[in-house]
Design an enzyme around this catalytic site. Structure first.
Site, PDB file in Angstrom:
ATOM      1  N   TYR A  31       0.828  -1.213   0.000  1.00 46.89           N
ATOM      2  CA  TYR A  31       0.000   0.000   0.000  1.00 46.89           C
ATOM      3  C   TYR A  31       0.857   1.254   0.000  1.00 46.89           C
ATOM      4  CZ  TYR A  31       0.698   1.250   4.959  1.00 46.89           C
ATOM      5  OH  TYR A  31       1.234   1.661   6.149  1.00 46.89           O
ATOM      6  N   LYS A 147       6.403  -1.842   2.016  1.00 46.96           N
ATOM      7  CA  LYS A 147       5.217  -1.223   2.622  1.00 46.96           C
ATOM      8  C   LYS A 147       4.044  -2.187   2.475  1.00 46.96           C
ATOM      9  CE  LYS A 147       3.140   3.362   3.247  1.00 46.96           C
ATOM     10  NZ  LYS A 147       3.294   3.473   4.696  1.00 46.96           N
ATOM     11  N   GLU A 179      12.576   2.480  13.855  1.00 41.44           N
ATOM     12  CA  GLU A 179      11.659   3.533  13.387  1.00 41.44           C
ATOM     13  C   GLU A 179      10.453   3.518  14.314  1.00 41.44           C
ATOM     14  OE1 GLU A 179       9.881   2.775   9.553  1.00 41.44           O
ATOM     15  OE2 GLU A 179       9.743   0.627   9.905  1.00 41.44           O
ATOM     16  N   LEU A 203      11.136   1.366   6.944  1.00 42.79           N
ATOM     17  CA  LEU A 203      10.582   1.858   5.683  1.00 42.79           C
ATOM     18  C   LEU A 203      11.313   3.169   5.374  1.00 42.79           C
ATOM     19  CD1 LEU A 203       8.249   1.402   3.571  1.00 42.79           C
ATOM     20  CD2 LEU A 203       7.097   3.255   4.785  1.00 42.79           C
TER      21      LEU A 203
HETATM   22  N1  PDD Z   1       3.085   5.573   7.394  1.00 45.64           N
HETATM   23  N2  PDD Z   1       7.680   3.912   8.725  1.00 45.64           N
HETATM   24  C1  PDD Z   1       6.488   3.301   8.776  1.00 45.64           C
HETATM   25  C2  PDD Z   1       6.388   1.984   9.462  1.00 45.64           C
HETATM   26  C3  PDD Z   1       5.360   3.911   8.191  1.00 45.64           C
HETATM   27  O1  PDD Z   1       4.170   3.292   8.221  1.00 45.64           O
HETATM   28  C4  PDD Z   1       5.501   5.177   7.573  1.00 45.64           C
HETATM   29  C5  PDD Z   1       4.344   5.881   6.914  1.00 45.64           C
HETATM   30  C6  PDD Z   1       6.761   5.776   7.545  1.00 45.64           C
HETATM   31  C7  PDD Z   1       7.011   7.120   6.884  1.00 45.64           C
HETATM   32  O2  PDD Z   1       6.915   7.023   5.490  1.00 45.64           O
HETATM   33  P1  PDD Z   1       6.464   8.246   4.583  1.00 45.64           P
HETATM   34  O3  PDD Z   1       7.301   9.402   4.978  1.00 45.64           O
HETATM   35  O4  PDD Z   1       6.744   7.795   3.203  1.00 45.64           O
HETATM   36  O5  PDD Z   1       4.996   8.499   4.860  1.00 45.64           O
HETATM   37  C8  PDD Z   1       7.841   5.107   8.124  1.00 45.64           C
HETATM   38  C9  PDD Z   1       1.937   6.117   6.713  1.00 45.64           C
HETATM   39  C10 PDD Z   1       1.753   7.573   6.922  1.00 45.64           C
HETATM   40  C11 PDD Z   1       0.710   5.303   7.055  1.00 45.64           C
HETATM   41  O6  PDD Z   1       0.812   4.086   6.993  1.00 45.64           O
HETATM   42  O7  PDD Z   1      -0.349   5.859   7.365  1.00 45.64           O
END
Ligand code: PDD
Length: 291
Positions: A31, A147, A179, A203
């Site tokens: 996703y 993801k 993270e 991620l």
């Molecule tokens: N989450 N790490 C994890 C585990 C995440 O789920 C996310 C993002 C990030 C940051 O990634 P990015 O900067 O590309 O949004 C890091 C999104 C916001 C979500 O699942 O709602």
């Protein structure tokens, strides 16, 4: 509300997921989340590239080109009248009956795409005031670079944080911080930005990547390396980042106040530089009154 199913936009009530979809049965899919400001996408190409990269890592073929997907998402946002909002999209490996762990190779499954767009304003107050976090053992699998829609490890950690009144759960494997449950984490020590390297344990956030780019431009030294829970708790500043959280300061972790308990100067500068990137791509940000 209208949603995207495959390459068609339909009413939310008309959309359905087959009970033998591998996404529903196994969490077998990937996703993304794309943010929009002023009706314009921010870093959409990067998110779409990461979606295809996640899919390739699990041998899932997305049955649309990146261009078709981009156009479908834009149309979805337009039809829902989104100005500042989030588009969540999932691609599962598709429907397989009877249920079987094994991915069939004799007939190709058709990946199933769904997406929904919602208006979600920026949380201006939180960007300045920040939030609190808990630390939690990172019990997820070893391919956090994908993801994946299989998010049990993430949601249980996030829910624990929520139950304790905290915004996020900062995850660590033993002593090493990785993270957060739904965002990346960085610390500032002696003016340097330190964050876990983009390997299989995190991620590689698109927001993280923009922050590292603007940090370099702002002459803030960046070190991508492991850091310990102790370094986290004794950092000068801590912030988390994601598509929806942008650059959000963390002012307290468990019972420990970080720095002086307020957003630090480097975090503030990074957020200002990040906002400049948004403005360059999407136009001016309307600032609400900060309480
Ligand atoms: N989450 N790490 C994890 C585990 C995440 O789920 C996310 C993002 C990030 C940051 O990634 P990015 O900067 O590309 O949004 C890091 C999104 C916001 C979500 O699942 O709602």
């Amino acid at each position: 509300m209208k949603v995207l199913v495959g390459d068609k936009i339909v009413e939310r009530e008309e959309a359905f997921v087959d009970i033998e979809d591998r996404g529903y049965q196994f969490g077998d899919g990937v996703y993304e989340v794309v943010r929009m400001y002023n009706g314009k996408f921010f870093t959409a190409e990067e998110h779409i590239d990461r979606l295809y990269a996640s899919a390739a890592k699990i041998d899932l073929v997305i049955p649309y080109s990146k261009e078709v997907l981009y156009k479908s998402l834009l149309k979805l946002a337009e039809e829902n009248g989104i100005s500042t909002g989030n588009i969540y999209l999932q691609v599962t490996r598709g429907v397989q009956q009877p249920r079987n762990h094994i991915i069939p190779d004799e007939f190709p499954l058709e990946g199933v795409l769904t997406a929904a767009a919602r208006e979600v304003p920026r949380n201006e107050n939180q960007f300045v005031v920040g939030g609190t976090a808990i630390t939690e053992e990172d019990v997820r699998w070893l391919r956090c670079d994908i993801k994946s829609i299989s998010l049990l490890g993430n949601i249980l950690a996030k829910n624990k944080a929520h139950q304790k009144g905290a915004l996020e759960a900062i995850l660590h494997r033993g002593d090493m911080v990785t993270e957060c449950s739904a965002s990346n984490v960085s610390i500032i020590k002696d003016g340097k930005l330190i964050t876990h390297a983009a390997d299989n344990l995190i991620l590689n956030g698109i927001t993280r990547q923009v922050i590292l780019k603007v940090a370099e431009e702002g002459k803030i030294p960046v070190v991508e390396r492991d850091f310990t829970v102790d370094e986290l708790l004794t950092a000068d500043e801590v912030f988390i980042s994601s598509t929806t959280l942008e650059v959000t300061p963390i002012t307290k972790i468990n019972e420990t106040i970080i720095g002086d308990g307020k957003r630090g100067p480097v975090t503030a500068l990074l957020h200002r530089l990040f906002e400049e990137e948004i403005v360059a791509a999407c136009g001016p940000l309307v600032k609400e009154n900060i309480k």
